[in-house]
Design an enzyme around this catalytic site. Structure first.
Site, PDB file in Angstrom:
ATOM      1  N   HIS A 180      46.696   3.575  24.417  1.00 57.22           N
ATOM      2  CA  HIS A 180      45.546   4.154  25.640  1.00 57.22           C
ATOM      3  C   HIS A 180      44.308   2.963  25.365  1.00 57.22           C
ATOM      4  O   HIS A 180      44.165   3.111  24.002  1.00 57.22           O
ATOM      5  CB  HIS A 180      45.594   5.072  25.634  1.00 57.22           C
ATOM      6  N   ASP A 199      43.672   4.472  21.014  1.00 58.87           N
ATOM      7  CA  ASP A 199      44.712   4.876  20.081  1.00 58.87           C
ATOM      8  C   ASP A 199      45.534   4.319  20.629  1.00 58.87           C
ATOM      9  O   ASP A 199      46.152   3.654  20.359  1.00 58.87           O
ATOM     10  CB  ASP A 199      44.595   6.375  20.164  1.00 58.87           C
ATOM     11  N   SER A 218      48.412   8.988  31.974  1.00 60.61           N
ATOM     12  CA  SER A 218      47.620   9.326  31.089  1.00 60.61           C
ATOM     13  C   SER A 218      46.677   8.521  31.454  1.00 60.61           C
ATOM     14  O   SER A 218      45.052   8.568  30.194  1.00 60.61           O
ATOM     15  CB  SER A 218      48.495   9.171  29.826  1.00 60.61           C
TER      16      SER A 218
END
Length: 363
Positions: A331, A328, A40
């Site tokens: 990340h 977040d 991600s």
């Protein structure tokens, strides 16, 4: 007559101007293409196309600082490391593979600038149920690359395709989810056995890329992922999860050792390893020196450290994303990605070795 001469002069000037612009764009292009693999941290929307994926970011407030101001599937407020490295290399935005493979009017030349295969929640381990894939493990990402390689050979011819790929950059950012997986899966193996098995898999996948044209690799080590807001939220007094950090260090050490051996095994391979762990640790220990005022809490979320929930549409987010390390629960912000990319591209030998990416692409 004078007006006609004026128009002619303007036309000539515009032609020279356009030629100059064209030449500038060409000169700015450092490499022909970039091929991205990982999780991600560099996913640009592949998971949007996975029916069973829970790891998606195609909703607000993700993308609030992206040029379109809309969520794209990137896990962040704006651009990620893959986007920023592509920019520095003079390349257009590298699209997600699944957005291209799903097109009905596919062109073999669509892959010439590169492709992004990265997938949120992806691991080095391939433990995904093929019937219900929620992410694309590293091995499957490279399977997709082999299909791209076939199209490139058909479009360019074998010789030109090999030259194209040998000058391109292969970026790999993965391993974080495997670190978490060790503690979640209650593995029977020791930590050293576990990281050794991961590095062996990693090595085989890099060799597959090498066999199909890859020669220049940018490999990113796992960061201080025990200090994400999500991990701090589960520890007493918001401290880092040092068990996860210690495993990450073991993995990085094994990875560095493997890369050194691989360089002696494979003729013509070159790589740049980025010690993201040490750089991220510097950010956390001396935040103001690196332009951060908040390195523990997430910018977007709910509850303690903004980490009780992901960055959902119902969450709140900070007004100044540039001073937060984390967007977040897990990340980085675009600001953090930018600082990390500067190290990846131009960093000293202490953090990027045996060369940084700027020197790697010049080889």
């Amino acid at each position: 007559m004078a007006f006609s001469s004026f128009l002619q002069s303007v036309s000539v000037f515009l032609i020279f101007l356009l030629c100059g612009i064209s030449r500038t764009v060409t000169e700015a292009r450092v490499i022909p293409a970039m091929y991205v693999f990982g999780d991600s941290l560099v996913d640009v929307g592949n998971n949007n196309y996975l029916k069973y994926s829970f790891a998606k970011a195609n909703f607000p407030h993700n993308g609030v600082d992206f040029p379109t101001k809309k969520p794209t599937g990137r896990f962040g407020n704006g651009k990620n490391a893959a986007d920023l490295i592509a920019e520095k290399m003079g390349l257009p935005t590298i699209p997600p593979y699944l957005s291209m493979s799903s097109k009905s009017n596919k062109s073999r030349t669509q892959f010439l600038n590169g492709v992004n295969f990265a997938s949120g929640a992806s691991k080095i381990l391939n433990d995904i149920d093929p019937q219900y894939p929620f992410s694309i493990p590293l091995e499957k990402q490279i399977d997709y690359y082999l299909a791209v390689h076939k199209d490139l050979v058909q479009a360019l011819g074998a010789s030109r395709a090999q030259i194209h790929l040998s000058k391109s950059l292969f970026l790999i950012i993965t391993g974080s989810n495997d670190m978490y997986n060790y503690f979640d899966s209650l593995s029977n193996s020791t930590q050293q056995q576990y990281v050794n098995s991961l590095v062996l898999i990693f090595k085989e996948q890099v060799k597959r890329l090498y066999d199909y044209g890859g020669r220049k690799f940018s490999i990113i080590g796992v960061g201080v992922i025990g200090c994400t807001p999500s991990e701090r939220n589960e520890q007493a007094h918001g401290k880092c999860n040092e068990d996860v950090n210690r495993l990450s260090l073991k993995y990085n050490q094994a990875l560095v050792s493997m890369l050194k051996n691989l360089a002696s095994e494979l003729k013509g391979i070159n790589y740049s390893y980025f010690d993201g762990y040490s750089v991220m640790q510097n950010f956390i220990q001396k935040p103001t020196a690196h332009g951060f005022s908040e390195v523990k809490a997430a910018c977007c979320g709910l509850g303690k450290l903004n980490a009780d929930a992901p960055c959902l549409p119902i969450a709140t987010y900070c007004s100044n994303r540039s001073n937060h390390l984390f967007w977040d629960r897990t990340h980085p912000t675009e600001a953090a990605h930018r600082k990390l990319v500067d190290y990846i591209l131009y960093g000293p030998l202490r953090y990027t070795f045996p060369v940084n990416v700027k020197k790697l692409v010049a080889i």
